[in-house]
Design an enzyme around this catalytic site. Sequence first.
Site, PDB file in Angstrom:
ATOM      1  N   PRO A  67      53.304  50.713  32.033  1.00 37.83           N
ATOM      2  CA  PRO A  67      54.062  49.989  31.004  1.00 37.83           C
ATOM      3  C   PRO A  67      53.123  49.307  30.006  1.00 37.83           C
ATOM      4  CG  PRO A  67      54.920  49.538  33.200  1.00 37.83           C
ATOM      5  CD  PRO A  67      53.633  50.273  33.388  1.00 37.83           C
ATOM      6  N   GLU A  68      53.358  49.552  28.725  1.00 35.64           N
ATOM      7  CA  GLU A  68      52.553  48.943  27.675  1.00 35.64           C
ATOM      8  C   GLU A  68      53.409  47.928  26.929  1.00 35.64           C
ATOM      9  OE1 GLU A  68      50.662  52.112  25.468  1.00 35.64           O
ATOM     10  OE2 GLU A  68      49.834  53.002  27.294  1.00 35.64           O
ATOM     11  N   HIS A 126      59.305  49.844  48.194  1.00 43.90           N
ATOM     12  CA  HIS A 126      58.410  49.488  47.100  1.00 43.90           C
ATOM     13  C   HIS A 126      58.836  48.222  46.358  1.00 43.90           C
ATOM     14  CE1 HIS A 126      56.231  53.109  47.817  1.00 43.90           C
ATOM     15  NE2 HIS A 126      57.222  53.901  47.435  1.00 43.90           N
ATOM     16  N   ARG A 141      52.613  51.279  43.435  1.00 46.45           N
ATOM     17  CA  ARG A 141      51.164  51.253  43.617  1.00 46.45           C
ATOM     18  C   ARG A 141      50.624  49.840  43.857  1.00 46.45           C
ATOM     19  NH1 ARG A 141      48.559  55.072  39.040  1.00 46.45           N
ATOM     20  NH2 ARG A 141      46.741  54.763  40.380  1.00 46.45           N
ATOM     21  N   ARG A 165      31.950  45.543  16.487  1.00 44.26           N
ATOM     22  CA  ARG A 165      32.050  46.405  17.672  1.00 44.26           C
ATOM     23  C   ARG A 165      31.497  47.794  17.376  1.00 44.26           C
ATOM     24  NH1 ARG A 165      35.571  43.654  21.170  1.00 44.26           N
ATOM     25  NH2 ARG A 165      35.535  41.497  20.393  1.00 44.26           N
TER      26      ARG A 165
END
Length: 271
Positions: free
Chosen positions: A2-3, A89, A107, A151
Amino acid sequence: MPELPEVEATRLSFADRISGAGILSAWCGKPLRWPLGLPVARLAGHRVLGVRRRGKYLLLDLDAGLLLLHLGMSGSLSFGTSLPPRGVHDHFELATSRGTLRLNDPRRFGAVVWAPDQDAPQARKLLGGLGVEPLSDDFDAASFHAALKTRKAAIKQVLLAGDVVVGVGNIYASEALFLAGIRPTLSAARLSRPRAEKLHAAIRQVLGRALAAGGTTLRNYSNAVGERGNFQFEAMVYGREGQPCRVCGTPVKGIRQGQRATFFCPSCQKT
């Protein structure tokens, strides 16, 4: 994973319904990524004041402290008045006067962490290094370009790092770079001001479109009321390796960057 659009879509799907609810009980199953930070039974009797988002974290403001929720790689939330029995889960549950909030995480890379306030060490450790919110007014093109000039890493890696701009994520970084016509391997420091401005606009556009579509469902993502995202049907390059570019017809290329899949069009994103 999920973003930002998926996390925000999840927040929007239950925030109004749980705000003001009293916590009747709480339950923790198998350990998640980090400990809760207090005995779970102590959450009972408190009230949920509201739900905010910071990056990919959901912040449940309580009348005493706050809960920081992260969905990890495979987590999802459900909220309702008649959820099915807990499954193998399911690892955290908050029963409230307005319904039950449940975290399912196969997970177990997700987390639920309590902190006394947002300035407490527990919260600063998780939120302190996050960059500017990409859909907020604080995300301005000039500051974005100035940060990129410092960067040397590949632009996609810089976007994923989350300390310049937070929550762009792997799917939407690939999509934004395509929209801006920038190759994902280009050093961030090499972006000119006009190209950085184009990328800035692309990030906001892609994330806005994804949020309007309810996020992306690649495997089993759904929001807190079970609705799936649809942005995957709009993707220009993500997950389309070998397929023709929707703009020029050139086969989309897939590479690995920092152990993450990257997709781009060699023709539309030459440099």
